[in-house]
Design a protein around this motif. Structure first.
Motif, PDB file in Angstrom:
ATOM      1  N   ARG A  42     -16.990  30.762  62.193  1.00  0.00           N
ATOM      2  CA  ARG A  42     -15.938  31.257  61.299  1.00  0.00           C
ATOM      3  C   ARG A  42     -16.316  31.028  59.837  1.00  0.00           C
ATOM      4  O   ARG A  42     -16.145  31.906  59.001  1.00  0.00           O
ATOM      5  N   GLU A  43     -16.860  29.854  59.539  1.00  0.00           N
ATOM      6  CA  GLU A  43     -17.285  29.554  58.169  1.00  0.00           C
ATOM      7  C   GLU A  43     -18.383  30.514  57.739  1.00  0.00           C
ATOM      8  O   GLU A  43     -18.344  31.069  56.634  1.00  0.00           O
ATOM      9  N   SER A  44     -19.343  30.722  58.600  1.00  0.00           N
ATOM     10  CA  SER A  44     -20.451  31.622  58.295  1.00  0.00           C
ATOM     11  C   SER A  44     -19.950  33.047  58.058  1.00  0.00           C
ATOM     12  O   SER A  44     -20.368  33.711  57.103  1.00  0.00           O
ATOM     13  N   THR A  45     -19.051  33.516  58.899  1.00  0.00           N
ATOM     14  CA  THR A  45     -18.503  34.863  58.764  1.00  0.00           C
ATOM     15  C   THR A  45     -17.740  35.022  57.463  1.00  0.00           C
ATOM     16  O   THR A  45     -17.904  36.021  56.751  1.00  0.00           O
ATOM     17  N   GLU A  46     -16.901  34.044  57.127  1.00  0.00           N
ATOM     18  CA  GLU A  46     -16.127  34.134  55.885  1.00  0.00           C
ATOM     19  C   GLU A  46     -17.028  34.099  54.653  1.00  0.00           C
ATOM     20  O   GLU A  46     -16.773  34.804  53.680  1.00  0.00           O
ATOM     21  N   ARG A  47     -18.085  33.300  54.689  1.00  0.00           N
ATOM     22  CA  ARG A  47     -19.014  33.262  53.549  1.00  0.00           C
ATOM     23  C   ARG A  47     -19.724  34.605  53.383  1.00  0.00           C
ATOM     24  O   ARG A  47     -19.886  35.101  52.274  1.00  0.00           O
ATOM     25  N   GLU A  48     -20.162  35.182  54.494  1.00  0.00           N
ATOM     26  CA  GLU A  48     -20.832  36.482  54.432  1.00  0.00           C
ATOM     27  C   GLU A  48     -19.872  37.559  53.933  1.00  0.00           C
ATOM     28  O   GLU A  48     -20.245  38.409  53.126  1.00  0.00           O
ATOM     29  N   ASP A  49     -18.618  37.511  54.391  1.00  0.00           N
ATOM     30  CA  ASP A  49     -17.614  38.470  53.916  1.00  0.00           C
ATOM     31  C   ASP A  49     -17.405  38.352  52.411  1.00  0.00           C
ATOM     32  O   ASP A  49     -17.308  39.360  51.712  1.00  0.00           O
ATOM     33  N   ARG A  50     -17.337  37.112  51.913  1.00  0.00           N
ATOM     34  CA  ARG A  50     -17.172  36.914  50.467  1.00  0.00           C
ATOM     35  C   ARG A  50     -18.371  37.453  49.698  1.00  0.00           C
ATOM     36  O   ARG A  50     -18.215  38.078  48.646  1.00  0.00           O
ATOM     37  N   ARG A  51     -19.584  37.211  50.216  1.00  0.00           N
ATOM     38  CA  ARG A  51     -20.792  37.720  49.565  1.00  0.00           C
ATOM     39  C   ARG A  51     -20.775  39.242  49.491  1.00  0.00           C
ATOM     40  O   ARG A  51     -21.071  39.830  48.456  1.00  0.00           O
ATOM     41  N   LEU A  52     -20.433  39.881  50.601  1.00  0.00           N
ATOM     42  CA  LEU A  52     -20.399  41.340  50.628  1.00  0.00           C
ATOM     43  C   LEU A  52     -19.315  41.895  49.713  1.00  0.00           C
ATOM     44  O   LEU A  52     -19.526  42.885  49.014  1.00  0.00           O
ATOM     45  N   THR A  53     -18.161  41.253  49.692  1.00  0.00           N
ATOM     46  CA  THR A  53     -17.069  41.683  48.812  1.00  0.00           C
ATOM     47  C   THR A  53     -17.498  41.593  47.357  1.00  0.00           C
ATOM     48  O   THR A  53     -17.245  42.508  46.570  1.00  0.00           O
ATOM     49  N   THR A  54     -18.163  40.511  46.996  1.00  0.00           N
ATOM     50  CA  THR A  54     -18.644  40.342  45.625  1.00  0.00           C
ATOM     51  C   THR A  54     -19.669  41.415  45.279  1.00  0.00           C
ATOM     52  O   THR A  54     -19.605  42.014  44.198  1.00  0.00           O
ATOM     53  N   ARG A  55     -20.591  41.685  46.188  1.00  0.00           N
ATOM     54  CA  ARG A  55     -21.606  42.717  45.936  1.00  0.00           C
ATOM     55  C   ARG A  55     -20.972  44.092  45.763  1.00  0.00           C
ATOM     56  O   ARG A  55     -21.375  44.863  44.891  1.00  0.00           O
ATOM     57  N   LEU A  56     -19.998  44.409  46.599  1.00  0.00           N
ATOM     58  CA  LEU A  56     -19.324  45.702  46.479  1.00  0.00           C
ATOM     59  C   LEU A  56     -18.575  45.815  45.152  1.00  0.00           C
ATOM     60  O   LEU A  56     -18.605  46.849  44.495  1.00  0.00           O
ATOM     61  N   ARG A  57     -17.904  44.737  44.771  1.00  0.00           N
ATOM     62  CA  ARG A  57     -17.170  44.740  43.504  1.00  0.00           C
ATOM     63  C   ARG A  57     -18.130  44.933  42.335  1.00  0.00           C
ATOM     64  O   ARG A  57     -17.868  45.701  41.416  1.00  0.00           O
TER      65      ARG A  57
END
Length: 81
Positions: A46-61
């Motif tokens: 879960r921690e790994s998934t949430e970190r990856e989601d945050r990274r992708l969200t930041t890149r998209l933004r």
């Protein structure tokens, strides 16, 4: 639910995914059928998934906020397109 010191530590360490997963596990009585390793694996996943989601969200933004270079705007404008 009692306030658990481990939850405080997870938040302090900014392990928000593990925090949320542990809160969910604490509310699920059937979670005790899993071994320690399985439960720990769920927390880490879960921690790994949430970190990856945050990274992708930041890149998209960041990608959406990038403006084309000025020469490209001038080229498009001068060609009427």
């Amino acid at each position: 639910m009692l306030h658990h010191p481990t939850l405080d530590k997870l938040q302090t360490l900014r392990l928000h995914g593990m925090y949320h997963a542990l809160v969910e596990q604490m509310q699920m009585p059937e979670i005790t059928t899993l071994s320690f390793e399985e439960r720990l694996g769920l927390l880490v996943d879960r921690e790994s998934t949430e970190r990856e989601d945050r990274r992708l969200t930041t890149r998209l933004r960041q990608a959406n906020s990038v403006k084309p270079p000025a020469w490209k705007i001038l080229t498009i404008a001068s060609h009427g397109g």
